[in-house]
Design a protein around this motif. Structure first.
Motif, PDB file in Angstrom:
ATOM      1  N   TRP A 197      -0.455  11.559  17.993  1.00  0.00           N
ATOM      2  CA  TRP A 197      -0.818  10.021  17.053  1.00  0.00           C
ATOM      3  C   TRP A 197      -1.077  10.530  15.703  1.00  0.00           C
ATOM      4  O   TRP A 197      -0.041   9.119  15.276  1.00  0.00           O
ATOM      5  CB  TRP A 197      -1.845   9.426  17.940  1.00  0.00           C
ATOM      6  CG  TRP A 197      -2.161   8.003  17.647  1.00  0.00           C
ATOM      7  CD1 TRP A 197      -2.143   7.103  18.225  1.00  0.00           C
ATOM      8  CD2 TRP A 197      -3.054   7.832  16.706  1.00  0.00           C
ATOM      9  NE1 TRP A 197      -2.458   6.062  17.675  1.00  0.00           N
ATOM     10  CE2 TRP A 197      -2.926   5.921  16.785  1.00  0.00           C
ATOM     11  CE3 TRP A 197      -4.186   8.299  15.678  1.00  0.00           C
ATOM     12  CZ2 TRP A 197      -3.827   5.452  15.575  1.00  0.00           C
ATOM     13  CZ3 TRP A 197      -4.600   7.201  14.311  1.00  0.00           C
ATOM     14  CH2 TRP A 197      -5.022   6.401  14.647  1.00  0.00           C
ATOM     15  N   ALA A 198      -1.986  10.759  15.211  1.00  0.00           N
ATOM     16  CA  ALA A 198      -1.836  11.573  13.834  1.00  0.00           C
ATOM     17  C   ALA A 198      -0.259  11.235  12.767  1.00  0.00           C
ATOM     18  O   ALA A 198      -0.129  10.406  11.785  1.00  0.00           O
ATOM     19  CB  ALA A 198      -2.747  11.896  13.057  1.00  0.00           C
ATOM     20  N   GLN A 199       0.073  12.043  13.051  1.00  0.00           N
ATOM     21  CA  GLN A 199       0.976  12.253  13.205  1.00  0.00           C
ATOM     22  C   GLN A 199       2.190  11.363  13.269  1.00  0.00           C
ATOM     23  O   GLN A 199       2.810  11.564  12.125  1.00  0.00           O
ATOM     24  CB  GLN A 199       2.449  13.360  13.781  1.00  0.00           C
ATOM     25  CG  GLN A 199       3.291  13.910  13.258  1.00  0.00           C
ATOM     26  CD  GLN A 199       4.039  15.589  14.433  1.00  0.00           C
ATOM     27  OE1 GLN A 199       4.886  15.078  15.411  1.00  0.00           O
ATOM     28  NE2 GLN A 199       3.468  15.926  14.058  1.00  0.00           N
ATOM     29  N   LYS A 200       2.580  10.655  14.505  1.00  0.00           N
ATOM     30  CA  LYS A 200       2.674   9.240  13.909  1.00  0.00           C
ATOM     31  C   LYS A 200       2.752   8.581  13.216  1.00  0.00           C
ATOM     32  O   LYS A 200       3.949   7.159  13.284  1.00  0.00           O
ATOM     33  CB  LYS A 200       3.601   8.731  15.699  1.00  0.00           C
ATOM     34  CG  LYS A 200       4.255   7.645  16.491  1.00  0.00           C
ATOM     35  CD  LYS A 200       3.474   7.104  17.536  1.00  0.00           C
ATOM     36  CE  LYS A 200       4.974   6.023  19.002  1.00  0.00           C
ATOM     37  NZ  LYS A 200       4.722   6.149  19.706  1.00  0.00           N
ATOM     38  N   LYS A 201       1.436   8.125  13.392  1.00  0.00           N
ATOM     39  CA  LYS A 201       0.820   6.843  12.450  1.00  0.00           C
ATOM     40  C   LYS A 201       1.628   7.526  10.914  1.00  0.00           C
ATOM     41  O   LYS A 201       2.098   5.482  10.147  1.00  0.00           O
ATOM     42  CB  LYS A 201      -0.285   6.815  12.899  1.00  0.00           C
ATOM     43  CG  LYS A 201      -0.705   5.703  11.591  1.00  0.00           C
ATOM     44  CD  LYS A 201      -2.881   6.076  11.300  1.00  0.00           C
ATOM     45  CE  LYS A 201      -2.851   4.846  10.625  1.00  0.00           C
ATOM     46  NZ  LYS A 201      -4.591   4.928  10.594  1.00  0.00           N
ATOM     47  N   GLU A 202       1.944   8.154  10.683  1.00  0.00           N
ATOM     48  CA  GLU A 202       1.526   8.481   8.928  1.00  0.00           C
ATOM     49  C   GLU A 202       3.670   8.590   8.699  1.00  0.00           C
ATOM     50  O   GLU A 202       3.999   8.058   7.962  1.00  0.00           O
ATOM     51  CB  GLU A 202       1.239  10.161   8.687  1.00  0.00           C
ATOM     52  CG  GLU A 202       0.130   9.794   8.203  1.00  0.00           C
ATOM     53  CD  GLU A 202      -0.740  11.403   7.879  1.00  0.00           C
ATOM     54  OE1 GLU A 202       0.503  11.483   7.161  1.00  0.00           O
ATOM     55  OE2 GLU A 202      -2.140  10.998   6.895  1.00  0.00           O
ATOM     56  N   LEU A 203       4.217   9.210  10.254  1.00  0.00           N
ATOM     57  CA  LEU A 203       5.716   8.963  10.128  1.00  0.00           C
ATOM     58  C   LEU A 203       6.088   7.237   9.837  1.00  0.00           C
ATOM     59  O   LEU A 203       7.016   6.793   9.070  1.00  0.00           O
ATOM     60  CB  LEU A 203       6.939   9.889  11.138  1.00  0.00           C
ATOM     61  CG  LEU A 203       6.892  10.591  10.827  1.00  0.00           C
ATOM     62  CD1 LEU A 203       7.426  11.515  12.258  1.00  0.00           C
ATOM     63  CD2 LEU A 203       7.720  11.210  10.321  1.00  0.00           C
ATOM     64  N   SER A 204       5.498   6.719  10.511  1.00  0.00           N
ATOM     65  CA  SER A 204       5.739   5.023  10.826  1.00  0.00           C
ATOM     66  C   SER A 204       5.563   4.602   9.817  1.00  0.00           C
ATOM     67  O   SER A 204       6.155   3.547   9.019  1.00  0.00           O
ATOM     68  CB  SER A 204       5.062   4.635  11.708  1.00  0.00           C
ATOM     69  OG  SER A 204       4.872   2.878  11.511  1.00  0.00           O
ATOM     70  N   GLN A 205       4.241   5.130   8.811  1.00  0.00           N
ATOM     71  CA  GLN A 205       3.385   4.383   7.209  1.00  0.00           C
ATOM     72  C   GLN A 205       4.549   4.878   6.434  1.00  0.00           C
ATOM     73  O   GLN A 205       5.263   3.391   5.619  1.00  0.00           O
ATOM     74  CB  GLN A 205       2.527   4.856   7.079  1.00  0.00           C
ATOM     75  CG  GLN A 205       2.380   4.303   5.741  1.00  0.00           C
ATOM     76  CD  GLN A 205       1.399   3.109   5.680  1.00  0.00           C
ATOM     77  OE1 GLN A 205       0.546   2.479   6.705  1.00  0.00           O
ATOM     78  NE2 GLN A 205       2.145   2.298   5.134  1.00  0.00           N
ATOM     79  N   ALA A 206       5.271   6.354   6.354  1.00  0.00           N
ATOM     80  CA  ALA A 206       6.084   6.536   5.792  1.00  0.00           C
ATOM     81  C   ALA A 206       7.458   5.526   5.764  1.00  0.00           C
ATOM     82  O   ALA A 206       8.735   5.308   4.809  1.00  0.00           O
ATOM     83  CB  ALA A 206       6.339   7.943   6.092  1.00  0.00           C
ATOM     84  N   ARG A 207       7.996   5.437   7.078  1.00  0.00           N
ATOM     85  CA  ARG A 207       8.960   4.496   7.171  1.00  0.00           C
ATOM     86  C   ARG A 207       8.964   3.380   6.653  1.00  0.00           C
ATOM     87  O   ARG A 207      10.396   2.823   6.215  1.00  0.00           O
ATOM     88  CB  ARG A 207       9.424   4.767   8.688  1.00  0.00           C
ATOM     89  CG  ARG A 207      10.244   6.443   9.024  1.00  0.00           C
ATOM     90  CD  ARG A 207      10.727   5.928  10.326  1.00  0.00           C
ATOM     91  NE  ARG A 207      10.834   7.408  10.515  1.00  0.00           N
ATOM     92  CZ  ARG A 207      10.414   7.862  12.080  1.00  0.00           C
ATOM     93  NH1 ARG A 207       9.338   6.754  11.937  1.00  0.00           N
ATOM     94  NH2 ARG A 207      10.566   9.244  12.156  1.00  0.00           N
TER      95      ARG A 207
END
Length: 403
Positions: free
Chosen positions: A20-30
């Motif tokens: 979940w944390a990985q997905k959240k940070e990838l989303s924020q980066a995009r």
């Protein structure tokens, strides 16, 4: 619930927050990337994710990181185009980071899927883009050379050269089509030489030799690297190659001749000197080496002839006077071995008279070299009955001798 089910449940409990944390940070980066700004923040999010080794096999993280770097590069390029203030070193560093990220991503992208299929998603586009940016690696390296940051410069040239060996750039055939590869190899070799790191100096040495304009310098740097590694065989082989190809380059011959002289192989020194003289008949270094070899081999008349030739060319060279005087003294010593002074008196007197002005001239040119001219003049003045001169030399030598 079985033990296996409990284990799976615990594993899911641990992994779910991480994913979940990985997905959240990838989303924020995009989101940062799509906004057209804060590309550096997107990069930091990805490097933070990659701090966890569990994330390092996820190509999406590297792909997002690559996009963030591409955005930063575009911004930097625009500033440079508009002649706005921007850190040149930082600009070149962006290209280096793009290459590093793309190559890691490419290795992940080429992994087979569950069915054994390899379907690269990024290779073609990234290779095309990085091929256009590749000159920045070369010029980034030369920029760092001018700043004398040789370690950083080497890293640029290393990337530039190794791109030719990376599978993602196979279609470009850089080794055959890019003349700058050998020049980059030269600069990398120079960096290793300046840093006195033989492994770096030798890493691209053979490739650097392709550049004929700089090959003599490359051989020089490689010799020095082998010397530092105490690799005598390769050191001598490279010295010999350098001398054969570039006999007039001042590095190779003196070291090669010194090595053989130290080994007592004066015949080899004579051979090398003659090889040099066959192309450069008036080269004073070759003539001097030949005269010393002839002296050590006992070919006194030839040595005297060459010494006179050198003095005629330049009367202020000290060594030919010493060599010529030593030849006369050695000839006199050979006669003295017969222990018949009356029989050879006239010849001995002639030899000492010939030696005298030459050794005196050597003293004049090298006044501090008492250890060489002192014993010689002592012997000359003694045999020529030059009392005043003998007393002076005797006093000087006594003063130098330890009490």
């Amino acid at each position: 619930m079985t033990q296996k089910q409990i284990t799976i449940l615990l594993l899911l409990t641990i992994l779910t927050p991480c994913l979940w944390a990985q997905k959240k940070e990838l989303s924020q980066a995009r989101s940062y990337i799509k906004s057209g700004k804060d590309f550096d923040k997107a990069e930091k999010l990805m490097t933070r994710l990659l701090a966890d080794s569990a994330n390092r096999s996820n190509p999406k993280i590297y792909a997002t990181w690559y996009e963030a770097l591409t955005g930063q590069y575009a911004q930097a390029n625009e500033k440079l185009y508009l002649k706005q203030k921007y850190d040149t070193a930082a600009f070149f560093n962006l290209t280096k980071r793009l290459y590093a990220v793309a190559q890691t991503l490419d290795s992940l992208d080429m992994q087979p899927d569950k069915k054994g299929r390899i379907r690269p998603e990024y290779r073609k586009d990234h290779a095309e883009q990085l091929n256009r940016l590749r000159p920045n690696l070369y010029f980034g390296g030369t920029y760092q050379v001018r700043r004398e940051d040789y370690q950083e410069a080497f890293s640029y040239f290393e990337l530039y050269i190794d791109a030719a060996r990376q599978p993602m750039f196979a279609d470009y055939n850089y080794i055959e089509t890019d003349s700058l590869v050998s020049q980059a190899a030269y600069w990398a070799t120079l960096c290793g030489f300046r840093l006195e790191k033989p492994e770096m100096t030798l890493k691209y040495g053979q490739l650097a030799l392709v550049d004929q304009d700089k090959a003599r310098y490359v051989l020089h740097y490689m010799c020095d690297a082998y010397r530092q590694q105490h690799d005598t065989n390769h050191y001598l082989e490279t010295l010999a190659l350098g001398f054969r190809l570039y006999p007039d380059y001042p590095y190779f011959f003196p070291r090669l001749a010194d090595h053989y002289r130290e080994q007592g192989d004066n015949q080899k020194v004579l051979q090398l000197a003659n090889e040099g003289l066959s192309q450069y008949p008036d080269n004073q270094l070759f003539l001097l080496a030949k005269s010393i070899a002839l002296l050590n081999l006992g070919h006194y008349d030839e040595c005297i002839s060459i010494s006179r030739q050198m003095i005629a060319h330049n009367p202020e060279q000290a060594e030919p006077y010493f060599n010529m005087a030593t030849c006369y003294l050695n000839q006199a010593l050979a006669l003295e071995q017969f222990n018949e002074p009356r029989k050879y008196r006239l010849q001995l007197n002639h030899l000492y008279k010939q030696a005298c002005p030459n050794m005196e001239k050597y003293r004049q040119l090298q006044p501090n070299d008492l250890q060489r001219w002192g014993p010689a003049l002592y012997r000359i003045y003694l045999n020529l009955n030059k009392g005043r001169q003998f007393e002076e030399i005797d006093r000087l030598m006594r003063q130098q001798s330890p009490q």
